[in-house]
Design a protein around this motif. Sequence first.
Motif, PDB file in Angstrom:
ATOM      1  N   THR A   2     -10.050  -8.402   6.454  1.00  0.00           N
ATOM      2  CA  THR A   2      -9.754  -9.415   7.461  1.00  0.00           C
ATOM      3  C   THR A   2      -8.334  -9.900   7.261  1.00  0.00           C
ATOM      4  O   THR A   2      -7.796  -9.881   6.155  1.00  0.00           O
ATOM      5  CB  THR A   2     -10.716 -10.606   7.354  1.00  0.00           C
ATOM      6  OG1 THR A   2     -10.573 -11.203   6.071  1.00  0.00           O
ATOM      7  CG2 THR A   2     -12.162 -10.170   7.548  1.00  0.00           C
ATOM      8  N   ASP A   3      -7.717 -10.342   8.352  1.00  0.00           N
ATOM      9  CA  ASP A   3      -6.405 -10.952   8.228  1.00  0.00           C
ATOM     10  C   ASP A   3      -6.172 -11.835   9.431  1.00  0.00           C
ATOM     11  O   ASP A   3      -6.727 -11.612  10.497  1.00  0.00           O
ATOM     12  CB  ASP A   3      -5.308  -9.893   8.066  1.00  0.00           C
ATOM     13  CG  ASP A   3      -4.991  -9.195   9.366  1.00  0.00           C
ATOM     14  OD1 ASP A   3      -4.010  -9.589  10.003  1.00  0.00           O
ATOM     15  OD2 ASP A   3      -5.721  -8.267   9.746  1.00  0.00           O
ATOM     16  N   PRO A   4      -5.368 -12.878   9.288  1.00  0.00           N
ATOM     17  CA  PRO A   4      -5.224 -13.867  10.352  1.00  0.00           C
ATOM     18  C   PRO A   4      -4.552 -13.330  11.600  1.00  0.00           C
ATOM     19  O   PRO A   4      -4.611 -13.972  12.650  1.00  0.00           O
ATOM     20  CB  PRO A   4      -4.370 -14.968   9.697  1.00  0.00           C
ATOM     21  CG  PRO A   4      -3.671 -14.288   8.564  1.00  0.00           C
ATOM     22  CD  PRO A   4      -4.617 -13.247   8.080  1.00  0.00           C
ATOM     23  N   SER A   5      -3.896 -12.180  11.534  1.00  0.00           N
ATOM     24  CA  SER A   5      -3.220 -11.650  12.717  1.00  0.00           C
ATOM     25  C   SER A   5      -4.188 -11.080  13.730  1.00  0.00           C
ATOM     26  O   SER A   5      -3.819 -10.795  14.858  1.00  0.00           O
ATOM     27  CB  SER A   5      -2.249 -10.532  12.302  1.00  0.00           C
ATOM     28  OG  SER A   5      -2.969  -9.375  11.902  1.00  0.00           O
ATOM     29  N   GLY A   6      -5.434 -10.888  13.322  1.00  0.00           N
ATOM     30  CA  GLY A   6      -6.392 -10.261  14.225  1.00  0.00           C
ATOM     31  C   GLY A   6      -6.408  -8.759  14.109  1.00  0.00           C
ATOM     32  O   GLY A   6      -7.142  -8.079  14.804  1.00  0.00           O
ATOM     33  N   ARG A   7      -5.601  -8.179  13.188  1.00  0.00           N
ATOM     34  CA  ARG A   7      -5.577  -6.737  13.040  1.00  0.00           C
ATOM     35  C   ARG A   7      -6.705  -6.247  12.141  1.00  0.00           C
ATOM     36  O   ARG A   7      -7.008  -5.071  12.138  1.00  0.00           O
ATOM     37  CB  ARG A   7      -4.227  -6.275  12.490  1.00  0.00           C
ATOM     38  CG  ARG A   7      -3.106  -6.504  13.485  1.00  0.00           C
ATOM     39  CD  ARG A   7      -1.849  -5.803  13.056  1.00  0.00           C
ATOM     40  NE  ARG A   7      -0.766  -6.122  13.977  1.00  0.00           N
ATOM     41  CZ  ARG A   7       0.099  -5.241  14.446  1.00  0.00           C
ATOM     42  NH1 ARG A   7      -0.004  -3.990  14.099  1.00  0.00           N
ATOM     43  NH2 ARG A   7       1.065  -5.611  15.255  1.00  0.00           N
ATOM     44  N   GLY A 330       2.018  -4.591   1.366  1.00  0.00           N
ATOM     45  CA  GLY A 330       0.795  -5.389   1.378  1.00  0.00           C
ATOM     46  C   GLY A 330       0.077  -5.275   2.713  1.00  0.00           C
ATOM     47  O   GLY A 330       0.219  -4.276   3.418  1.00  0.00           O
ATOM     48  N   ASP A 331      -0.664  -6.319   3.076  1.00  0.00           N
ATOM     49  CA  ASP A 331      -1.450  -6.292   4.309  1.00  0.00           C
ATOM     50  C   ASP A 331      -0.770  -7.002   5.475  1.00  0.00           C
ATOM     51  O   ASP A 331      -1.260  -6.950   6.607  1.00  0.00           O
ATOM     52  CB  ASP A 331      -2.815  -6.950   4.066  1.00  0.00           C
ATOM     53  CG  ASP A 331      -3.682  -6.136   3.114  1.00  0.00           C
ATOM     54  OD1 ASP A 331      -3.450  -4.919   3.003  1.00  0.00           O
ATOM     55  OD2 ASP A 331      -4.572  -6.731   2.484  1.00  0.00           O
ATOM     56  N   GLU A 332       0.358  -7.664   5.209  1.00  0.00           N
ATOM     57  CA  GLU A 332       1.021  -8.414   6.270  1.00  0.00           C
ATOM     58  C   GLU A 332       1.698  -7.470   7.254  1.00  0.00           C
ATOM     59  O   GLU A 332       2.178  -6.405   6.895  1.00  0.00           O
ATOM     60  CB  GLU A 332       2.061  -9.378   5.682  1.00  0.00           C
ATOM     61  CG  GLU A 332       1.501 -10.380   4.680  1.00  0.00           C
ATOM     62  CD  GLU A 332       1.346  -9.777   3.287  1.00  0.00           C
ATOM     63  OE1 GLU A 332       1.888  -8.671   3.054  1.00  0.00           O
ATOM     64  OE2 GLU A 332       0.674 -10.401   2.446  1.00  0.00           O
ATOM     65  N   ASP A 333       1.786  -7.920   8.506  1.00  0.00           N
ATOM     66  CA  ASP A 333       2.433  -7.125   9.543  1.00  0.00           C
ATOM     67  C   ASP A 333       3.904  -6.883   9.207  1.00  0.00           C
ATOM     68  O   ASP A 333       4.527  -7.666   8.481  1.00  0.00           O
ATOM     69  CB  ASP A 333       2.336  -7.840  10.885  1.00  0.00           C
ATOM     70  CG  ASP A 333       0.929  -7.843  11.452  1.00  0.00           C
ATOM     71  OD1 ASP A 333       0.086  -7.070  10.956  1.00  0.00           O
ATOM     72  OD2 ASP A 333       0.661  -8.629  12.385  1.00  0.00           O
ATOM     73  N   ARG A 338      11.409  -6.074   6.122  1.00  0.00           N
ATOM     74  CA  ARG A 338      10.602  -5.064   5.437  1.00  0.00           C
ATOM     75  C   ARG A 338      10.814  -3.656   5.960  1.00  0.00           C
ATOM     76  O   ARG A 338      10.596  -2.681   5.221  1.00  0.00           O
ATOM     77  CB  ARG A 338       9.124  -5.418   5.563  1.00  0.00           C
ATOM     78  CG  ARG A 338       8.714  -6.679   4.822  1.00  0.00           C
ATOM     79  CD  ARG A 338       7.216  -6.890   4.900  1.00  0.00           C
ATOM     80  NE  ARG A 338       6.800  -8.040   4.127  1.00  0.00           N
ATOM     81  CZ  ARG A 338       6.080  -9.047   4.608  1.00  0.00           C
ATOM     82  NH1 ARG A 338       5.697  -9.035   5.886  1.00  0.00           N
ATOM     83  NH2 ARG A 338       5.736 -10.061   3.842  1.00  0.00           N
ATOM     84  N   ALA A 339      11.166  -3.508   7.241  1.00  0.00           N
ATOM     85  CA  ALA A 339      11.222  -2.166   7.812  1.00  0.00           C
ATOM     86  C   ALA A 339      12.080  -2.155   9.064  1.00  0.00           C
ATOM     87  O   ALA A 339      12.173  -3.152   9.793  1.00  0.00           O
ATOM     88  CB  ALA A 339       9.808  -1.666   8.145  1.00  0.00           C
ATOM     89  N   ARG A 417       1.594   2.187  11.168  1.00  0.00           N
ATOM     90  CA  ARG A 417       0.886   1.558  10.042  1.00  0.00           C
ATOM     91  C   ARG A 417       0.751   2.598   8.944  1.00  0.00           C
ATOM     92  O   ARG A 417       1.066   3.770   9.138  1.00  0.00           O
ATOM     93  CB  ARG A 417      -0.467   1.017  10.485  1.00  0.00           C
ATOM     94  CG  ARG A 417      -1.266   1.977  11.324  1.00  0.00           C
ATOM     95  CD  ARG A 417      -2.437   1.327  12.060  1.00  0.00           C
ATOM     96  NE  ARG A 417      -2.892   2.217  13.128  1.00  0.00           N
ATOM     97  CZ  ARG A 417      -2.511   2.124  14.401  1.00  0.00           C
ATOM     98  NH1 ARG A 417      -1.700   1.159  14.780  1.00  0.00           N
ATOM     99  NH2 ARG A 417      -2.947   2.980  15.304  1.00  0.00           N
ATOM    100  N   GLY A 418       0.261   2.170   7.801  1.00  0.00           N
ATOM    101  CA  GLY A 418       0.166   3.082   6.679  1.00  0.00           C
ATOM    102  C   GLY A 418      -0.756   4.255   6.899  1.00  0.00           C
ATOM    103  O   GLY A 418      -0.649   5.281   6.222  1.00  0.00           O
ATOM    104  N   THR A 419      -1.682   4.129   7.850  1.00  0.00           N
ATOM    105  CA  THR A 419      -2.618   5.222   8.139  1.00  0.00           C
ATOM    106  C   THR A 419      -2.211   6.057   9.340  1.00  0.00           C
ATOM    107  O   THR A 419      -2.852   7.069   9.634  1.00  0.00           O
ATOM    108  CB  THR A 419      -4.025   4.660   8.402  1.00  0.00           C
ATOM    109  OG1 THR A 419      -3.971   3.721   9.484  1.00  0.00           O
ATOM    110  CG2 THR A 419      -4.580   3.969   7.159  1.00  0.00           C
TER     111      THR A 419
END
Length: 461
Positions: A2-7, A330-333, A338-339, A417-419
């Motif tokens: 779970t994450d607060p961004s809704g992703r 990490g899990d943040e957008d 960062r990129a 994304r990483g996947t």
Amino acid sequence: MTDPSGRGAAGSPETFRERALAALSAARERTASLTSCVDDHELTAQHSPLMSPLVWDLAHVGNQEEQWLLRAVGGQEALRPEIDGLYDAFEHPRAERPSLPLLPPGEARRYAAEVRGRVLGLLEETSFDGSRFTATGFVFGMVAQHEQQHDETMLITHQLRRGPAVLTAPDPARPPVHGGPAEVLVPGGPFVMGTSDEPWALDNERPAHLVEVAPFFLDTAPVTNAAFLAFMEDGGYHEPRWWRPEGFAHLRERGVEAPSYWRREGGQWLRRRFGRTEPVPPDEPVLHVNWYEADAYARWAGRRLPTEAEWEKAARHDPATGRSRRYPWGDEDPAEERANLGQRHLRPAPAGSFPAGRSPLGVGQLIGDVWEWTSSDFLPYPGFVAFPYREYSEVFFGHGYKVLRGGSFAVDPVACRGTFRNWDLPVRRQIFSGFRTARSALPERAGRVGRADGAPGGGAG
């Protein structure tokens, strides 16, 4: 997750609605910017047989949005059923599309705008429950990702077109001096590859599954222009021992002696970039090289391309916790520090940029800058199920396509994304592709480590 961004898997209907609206709006704004900066002649011209006229992409994204959202979700009558075949990517190869009775630019814009207006009303009414198709806003995310992927395609067309520059963007900031190692050891062992709970992940990213990867060394940054130039100056393009036979035959047939858009003038290498000519920057990741060129360089360097599983383990595995993260950091957008994503810049950032985006092992620029070729063929994961249609992934599976990972400066975060898995033919050079190299820590297993797809290993052997 779970994450607060809704992703992540949890989130309220309002969260998913807001995210869908933001993603659709960002994609349309970018589409407008890429199609409003040239005149109607440029929109309808075919700048390369490898690419569609820009006006085809403009109407195609509207037609796909109509089919998947207005018709499939909203159950609405077709607005323009007679054009479905014109904008079917499988019915008409790109080289044939200029001869089709396409909507002219003004009509294409009006059509796409009418579809979008109705979609915004549908979005307000959608409950985001029930089937996987609508739950968490998947179908809206799929449509937004599709448009952003065509925006990247249109940016490729802008790079191919001849004529004065029409696109502008600031250059990336110069990175701090990077004094870290050129490579790091990625420990062996299992990790979770792919995803089963990222709501907007596409079918080829699924399902999550455990993969055993042997220890290997990986470059901490993509291969730079300066490093690739050393290969060229050592006769790399003329030495068949570095090349796959079919790759060497292809470059001889095409007369390839440098990355696309490079030319030598007065003892200096120059490149054309979106209508501008400039010296090749030595510290940027090399761009517009195909899989055979990447593979040949790696062999020349005594290394190899990483497998897809190796790349994803380096990008997602956290050695401290043993879990797979959404991104290297990490899990943040993704964020600007960062990129290099989203066409914020019109070039890769120099090697060593974005220290905040590095993995726990210190591998940088795995997300953004350049798509990175891997040694792996594009094949399904164990347990793959096509969703919601075969033509997105399944029809491309096989040994003809190679996997690219990580996105480029031209990719929007919603489609990176990483996947995320990209794929293309190994001869393709117009895409924003580069690479990094690897080497096995266990020599007896070189070329066989970490294959999630079960295919024969690549590598330098």
